[in-house]
Design a protein around this motif. Structure first.
Motif, PDB file in Angstrom:
ATOM      1  N   ALA A   1      37.221  16.279  68.050  1.00  0.00           N
ATOM      2  CA  ALA A   1      37.333  15.462  66.843  1.00  0.00           C
ATOM      3  C   ALA A   1      36.083  15.594  65.985  1.00  0.00           C
ATOM      4  CB  ALA A   1      37.571  13.999  67.218  1.00  0.00           C
ATOM      5  N   GLY A   2      34.921  15.661  66.625  1.00  0.00           N
ATOM      6  CA  GLY A   2      33.677  15.837  65.883  1.00  0.00           C
ATOM      7  C   GLY A   2      33.638  17.167  65.156  1.00  0.00           C
ATOM      8  N   LEU A   3      34.159  18.212  65.792  1.00  0.00           N
ATOM      9  CA  LEU A   3      34.220  19.516  65.135  1.00  0.00           C
ATOM     10  C   LEU A   3      35.173  19.476  63.953  1.00  0.00           C
ATOM     11  CD1 LEU A   3      33.449  22.503  64.998  1.00  0.00           C
ATOM     12  CD2 LEU A   3      35.305  22.966  66.616  1.00  0.00           C
ATOM     13  N   MET A   4      36.313  18.826  64.130  1.00  0.00           N
ATOM     14  CA  MET A   4      37.250  18.683  63.010  1.00  0.00           C
ATOM     15  C   MET A   4      36.572  17.998  61.828  1.00  0.00           C
ATOM     16  SD  MET A   4      40.725  17.600  65.109  1.00  0.00           S
ATOM     17  CE  MET A   4      41.716  17.271  63.633  1.00  0.00           C
ATOM     18  N   ASP A   5      35.827  16.938  62.103  1.00  0.00           N
ATOM     19  CA  ASP A   5      35.104  16.236  61.034  1.00  0.00           C
ATOM     20  C   ASP A   5      34.115  17.170  60.350  1.00  0.00           C
ATOM     21  OD1 ASP A   5      36.460  13.904  61.632  1.00  0.00           O
ATOM     22  OD2 ASP A   5      34.852  13.076  62.868  1.00  0.00           O
ATOM     23  N   ALA A   6      33.384  17.929  61.145  1.00  0.00           N
ATOM     24  CA  ALA A   6      32.364  18.823  60.591  1.00  0.00           C
ATOM     25  C   ALA A   6      32.980  19.911  59.718  1.00  0.00           C
ATOM     26  CB  ALA A   6      31.554  19.450  61.723  1.00  0.00           C
ATOM     27  N   LEU A   7      34.198  20.303  60.036  1.00  0.00           N
ATOM     28  CA  LEU A   7      34.879  21.352  59.281  1.00  0.00           C
ATOM     29  C   LEU A   7      35.743  20.795  58.154  1.00  0.00           C
ATOM     30  CD1 LEU A   7      35.993  23.736  62.187  1.00  0.00           C
ATOM     31  CD2 LEU A   7      33.971  23.897  60.725  1.00  0.00           C
ATOM     32  N   GLY A   8      35.702  19.474  57.962  1.00  0.00           N
ATOM     33  CA  GLY A   8      36.485  18.865  56.893  1.00  0.00           C
ATOM     34  C   GLY A   8      37.976  18.866  57.163  1.00  0.00           C
ATOM     35  N   ILE A   9      38.353  18.868  58.437  1.00  0.00           N
ATOM     36  CA  ILE A   9      39.774  18.871  58.818  1.00  0.00           C
ATOM     37  C   ILE A   9      40.172  17.455  59.207  1.00  0.00           C
ATOM     38  CG2 ILE A   9      41.453  19.705  60.503  1.00  0.00           C
ATOM     39  CD1 ILE A   9      39.763  22.275  60.724  1.00  0.00           C
ATOM     40  N   TYR A  10      41.061  16.849  58.431  1.00  0.00           N
ATOM     41  CA  TYR A  10      41.534  15.513  58.804  1.00  0.00           C
ATOM     42  C   TYR A  10      42.670  15.607  59.806  1.00  0.00           C
ATOM     43  CZ  TYR A  10      43.546  10.921  58.918  1.00  0.00           C
ATOM     44  OH  TYR A  10      44.044   9.730  59.373  1.00  0.00           O
ATOM     45  N   SER A  11      43.690  16.420  59.505  1.00  0.00           N
ATOM     46  CA  SER A  11      44.834  16.535  60.402  1.00  0.00           C
ATOM     47  C   SER A  11      45.114  17.993  60.713  1.00  0.00           C
ATOM     48  CB  SER A  11      46.073  15.873  59.793  1.00  0.00           C
ATOM     49  OG  SER A  11      46.419  16.483  58.564  1.00  0.00           O
ATOM     50  N   ALA A  12      45.733  18.229  61.875  1.00  0.00           N
ATOM     51  CA  ALA A  12      45.952  19.595  62.331  1.00  0.00           C
ATOM     52  C   ALA A  12      47.043  19.630  63.394  1.00  0.00           C
ATOM     53  CB  ALA A  12      44.665  20.176  62.912  1.00  0.00           C
ATOM     54  N   HIS A  13      47.642  20.792  63.554  1.00  0.00           N
ATOM     55  CA  HIS A  13      48.398  21.076  64.760  1.00  0.00           C
ATOM     56  C   HIS A  13      47.388  21.264  65.889  1.00  0.00           C
ATOM     57  CE1 HIS A  13      52.124  21.743  62.496  1.00  0.00           C
ATOM     58  NE2 HIS A  13      51.415  22.475  61.658  1.00  0.00           N
ATOM     59  N   VAL A  14      47.760  20.885  67.096  1.00  0.00           N
ATOM     60  CA  VAL A  14      46.868  21.031  68.244  1.00  0.00           C
ATOM     61  C   VAL A  14      47.651  21.656  69.391  1.00  0.00           C
ATOM     62  CG1 VAL A  14      45.417  19.845  69.937  1.00  0.00           C
ATOM     63  CG2 VAL A  14      45.458  19.047  67.555  1.00  0.00           C
ATOM     64  N   ALA A  15      47.081  22.689  69.991  1.00  0.00           N
ATOM     65  CA  ALA A  15      47.704  23.340  71.144  1.00  0.00           C
ATOM     66  C   ALA A  15      46.670  23.509  72.242  1.00  0.00           C
ATOM     67  CB  ALA A  15      48.278  24.700  70.753  1.00  0.00           C
ATOM     68  N   GLY A  16      47.082  23.270  73.477  1.00  0.00           N
ATOM     69  CA  GLY A  16      46.167  23.404  74.607  1.00  0.00           C
ATOM     70  C   GLY A  16      46.849  24.043  75.791  1.00  0.00           C
ATOM     71  N   ILE A  17      46.103  24.886  76.488  1.00  0.00           N
ATOM     72  CA  ILE A  17      46.573  25.535  77.707  1.00  0.00           C
ATOM     73  C   ILE A  17      45.809  24.966  78.893  1.00  0.00           C
ATOM     74  CG2 ILE A  17      46.565  27.727  78.979  1.00  0.00           C
ATOM     75  CD1 ILE A  17      47.192  29.139  76.348  1.00  0.00           C
ATOM     76  N   SER A  18      46.549  24.489  79.901  1.00  0.00           N
ATOM     77  CA  SER A  18      45.982  23.981  81.145  1.00  0.00           C
ATOM     78  C   SER A  18      44.993  22.841  80.855  1.00  0.00           C
ATOM     79  CB  SER A  18      45.343  25.131  81.924  1.00  0.00           C
ATOM     80  OG  SER A  18      45.121  24.784  83.263  1.00  0.00           O
ATOM     81  N   MET A  19      43.702  22.990  81.190  1.00  0.00           N
ATOM     82  CA  MET A  19      42.745  21.931  80.858  1.00  0.00           C
ATOM     83  C   MET A  19      42.744  21.638  79.365  1.00  0.00           C
ATOM     84  SD  MET A  19      38.586  21.796  81.439  1.00  0.00           S
ATOM     85  CE  MET A  19      38.242  22.788  79.963  1.00  0.00           C
ATOM     86  N   GLY A  20      42.960  22.672  78.546  1.00  0.00           N
ATOM     87  CA  GLY A  20      43.046  22.459  77.103  1.00  0.00           C
ATOM     88  C   GLY A  20      44.181  21.521  76.735  1.00  0.00           C
TER      89      GLY A  20
END
Length: 270
Positions: A76-95
């Motif tokens: 979430a902190g990275l999203m803030d730093a990149l100016g991204i409010y909303s996004a699709h999110v995908a994760g594999i295993s631990m992700g």
């Protein structure tokens, strides 16, 4: 690759493509580059952000316990730093475990959630697997550990048909410089073992796609089925004949299905 200071650490990431943001979260011990064969398809439609989770790749590796919630806060902190409010999110295993916590923390920021070969909690078997992997990583040579891990994540059929690929993976592990330090791998294993979102996932009303390999012995299918059962509106695909690496050994199908799911849930771009 750029690094950004978030949540008390420097987090490494890569951006590819343009369009609606897509946050990509990789699994235990792996960095964001492991998404490469998927990003080749995704970057044609999305602004892909490939993250090295804390402890992995070029991100910081603090000497402290990790949790999937902590790594979600990193994201979430990275999203803030990149100016991204909303996004699709995908994760594999631990992700996928990190992605669950991110969605629970900030559901309004998630356009869609793709959870691949993951779990909502660890039973005694999975906790023993993560404990064993942590111990073996600290003791074994890199190629020996890679061989052990390959036995867990690839099916017997894959071993029969792709011996050269597996041999190359083991050789690459031995040659890789800057191997993930044991304390960081152990901390990620601890985060995996303690992850628990049971009873909370039902609150998520956003679009969810769950995938798993039929023959996955690392994160057995019942864990993905339990997530889909709690998220009654979720879409579910079980990849027949595949194991934990269904996203690789059925690459074309995996890319097609996950891409179609995300494109069907487009709600504008950032």
């Amino acid at each position: 690759m750029p690094r950004v200071r978030v949540n008390g650490i420097d987090l490494n990431y890569e951006e590819r493509g343009s369009g609606t943001p897509l946050i990509l979260l990789m699994g235990l011990g792996a960095d964001g580059s492991v998404w490469e064969e998927h990003v080749k398809a995704y970057e044609q439609h999305f602004r892909c952000v490939l993250i090295d989770n804390r402890g992995a790749g070029q991100s910081d590796k603090p000497l402290a316990p990790y949790s999937t919630r902590l790594m979600a806060e990193d994201t979430a902190g990275l999203m803030d730093a990149l100016g991204i409010y909303s996004a699709h999110v995908a994760g594999i295993s631990m992700g996928g475990a990190i992605a669950q916590e991110l969605a629970l923390l900030y559901p309004e920021r998630i356009l869609s959630l793709t959870l691949n070969c993951t779990w909502s909690h660890c039973n005694a078997y999975m906790k023993a697997v993560f404990s064993m992997l942590s111990d073996m990583y600290a003791m074994a040579k890199p190629d020996a550990f890679a061989k052990l891990l390959n036995l867990w994540i690839f099916t017997p059929q894959y071993h029969d048909e792709n011996g050269e690929d597996l041999h190359n993976r083991e050789a690459e592990a031995l040659e890789t410089m800057g191997r993930m330090p044991a304390h960081a791998f152990s901390a990620q294993c601890g985060a995996c073992a303690e992850h628990d979102t049971r009873g909370r996932l039902a609150d998520l009303k956003l679009p969810v796609f769950v995938t798993v390999g039929e023959k996955d012995i690392f994160t057995p299918p019942e864990h993905s089925l339990a997530i889909a059962a709690e998220l009654t509106h979720a879409e579910l695909t079980v990849f027949e004949g595949s194991g934990h690496t269904h996203h690789w050994d059925k690459l074309a199908k995996f890319n097609q299905l996950t891409l179609a799911f995300m494109l069907s849930n487009e709600n504008g771009s950032n």
